[in-house]
Design an enzyme around this catalytic site. Sequence first.
Site, short mmCIF file in Angstrom:
data_model
loop_
_atom_site.label_atom_id
_atom_site.label_comp_id
_atom_site.label_asym_id
_atom_site.label_seq_id
_atom_site.Cartn_x
_atom_site.Cartn_y
_atom_site.Cartn_z
N THR A 179 -30.48 28.87 -108.86
CA THR A 179 -31.24 28.60 -110.06
C THR A 179 -32.17 29.79 -110.18
O THR A 179 -32.02 30.77 -109.46
CB THR A 179 -32.02 27.26 -109.86
N GLU A 203 -26.54 25.88 -112.68
CA GLU A 203 -26.15 25.05 -111.54
C GLU A 203 -25.74 25.93 -110.37
O GLU A 203 -26.58 26.40 -109.64
CB GLU A 203 -25.06 24.04 -111.92
N ASP A 217 -23.37 17.82 -110.55
CA ASP A 217 -24.58 17.23 -109.98
C ASP A 217 -24.55 15.71 -110.02
O ASP A 217 -25.42 15.05 -109.47
CB ASP A 217 -25.83 17.74 -110.71
N SER A 248 -31.67 15.92 -111.00
CA SER A 248 -32.02 17.32 -110.73
C SER A 248 -33.07 17.37 -109.64
O SER A 248 -33.76 16.38 -109.37
CB SER A 248 -32.57 17.97 -112.00
N THR A 249 -33.18 18.52 -108.99
CA THR A 249 -34.27 18.73 -108.03
C THR A 249 -35.28 19.76 -108.53
O THR A 249 -36.16 20.18 -107.78
CB THR A 249 -33.71 19.19 -106.67
N GLY A 289 -32.89 26.87 -105.62
CA GLY A 289 -32.37 26.50 -104.31
C GLY A 289 -31.70 25.15 -104.24
O GLY A 289 -31.53 24.61 -103.16
#
Length: 557
Positions: free
Chosen positions: A378, A398, A420, A439-440, A460
């Site tokens: 990312t 992604e 994801d 999402s993170t 990451g």
Amino acid sequence: MKGIYRNQKSTETTVESQRGAGQNGMVASAVREATEVGTEILRQGGNAMDALVAVQFALSVVELFNTGIGSNGFIIYYDNHKKETRVIEGHSQAPKAVTKDMFIKEDGSVMDYFHRSTHPTAVAIPGTIKAMDTALKKYGTMPLDKVIEPAVQLAENGFRVNWQWDQAIEILKVRMGDEAKKFFIPEGIPRVEGEWVKNKDLAKTLRLIQRDGIDALYDGEIGEAIVRTLQEQGGLMTMEDLREYQVKIEKPVTGSYKGYEIAAPAPPSGGGITLIQMLKILESFNLEKYEKTSWQKYYLLAETMRLSFSDKLAYMSDPAFQAIPEKGLLHPEYIKERQNMINWISRNPDIDFGDPWKYEGVESSNAEVKAFKTGGETTHFTAVDKWGNVAACTSSIEHVMGSGIMVPGYGFLLNNDLTDFYPEPNHINSIESGKSPVSTKTPTIVFKEGKPVLTVGSPGGPTIIASVAQMIINIMDYHMDLKDAIEEPRIYNSTGPFIWWEEGMDEQAKIKLEDMGFEFLERAKPIGNVQAILIDQEEGKLYGAADSSRPGAAIGL
């Protein structure tokens, strides 16, 4: 307050130091050319949002294998005049035509990750560009065509390839479709560091957006090219999917850590809640009692990550499709329950997701934890202006190179965001029409007494939350210089057996944790790529820093 500022170094910005200091503005990103673009916008009188949008478009040119026209992202913005913080959500969504079993083979097994992530059915509706336009109209001061112009110049006139390109092309050429290979490996020869490269097709795309606005993407020529490209290869996206995509502006999730307030995106990003839960679990252990290289610090980090990430995998979803126990996950009594799982004896084999639902006043959902594979890369970038506004964004296609599908004649890659989702049906994060995957992304602003003092984020994939948490700890608990805090070796530990670790981690601490039942990856590897700005409210100074794991820069005015 003096504690977090006392060790800051006002080193003049250089490529080597990746430090910046200033009083009238600051920009930090993972590529120097993009940082320069954002700084110039500030110099011309633009505000933090103007600069942020300009940096996004510049990164779409110079870091197009990590972000771009086909990307998704979350923006967090603090408006100093209104004294309010908002998240502008440009996260991806699944096209209407998806099915829950689309990644399941006829024999009932799951398609391998490589196949499903490089197939056109992996491409989700992109949201970053519409989010940038929405944010610019609401919070910016410059028109879209002006903040895009520096990116157009980079694409038309060219720029020098940096070492990050060498790595991405060499390692991930296997993910590239034919059109992408024509650009990254022209005539079979990979582009290398120092090469001067132009992207005329992308320049044309950016000119179309300048002329027609974002309708060129969501209801015009660029969108038609995306849909045509995907459908010719068996994809599912339609122009209706693009036309109906909506950006959301929402309040962030907030929490406290040792007198500081943390603000970050709420679901469908699992980043904010998980970050705050990690910090709340750690808070009463007083990490500052232990040396920053000690086994005790790494032990607490590792077990806390296992606790928080098991909860994230169990409970995070798109809130439009699934109820999420947000209050329960951060409830003081639930935090105590999670803290009690840390036994100081070993890697606790009993750590798993808990039951926060009882603190919501409802029965447990009995969610089933199933780890799912996410992409690794990312980009993150941030800006602060002379008026005290703060903007930060984490955007992504992604995986590095995304789906590997480049739109012919338009010069940008498409994402593989639908990977994801968990590939099997009936999981909390299973794919559904119109749904956003978990999402993170965790662009974060930290406040003290209502004033912003730090903005930080990282790429990451699954490691993002861990990187942001460790940055906050390094600044708030260990009072480190901003750049030193970024370079301090990080770890990442989820529900799996192995700890990821960075070069420079104390060897004795590693041996101690191995004795306690932890396992480590055989080799060190970079974790994330943090960009951050520290805001000294007392002295009116700004300190910025970029992570050495990419060719970034922080530049102050």
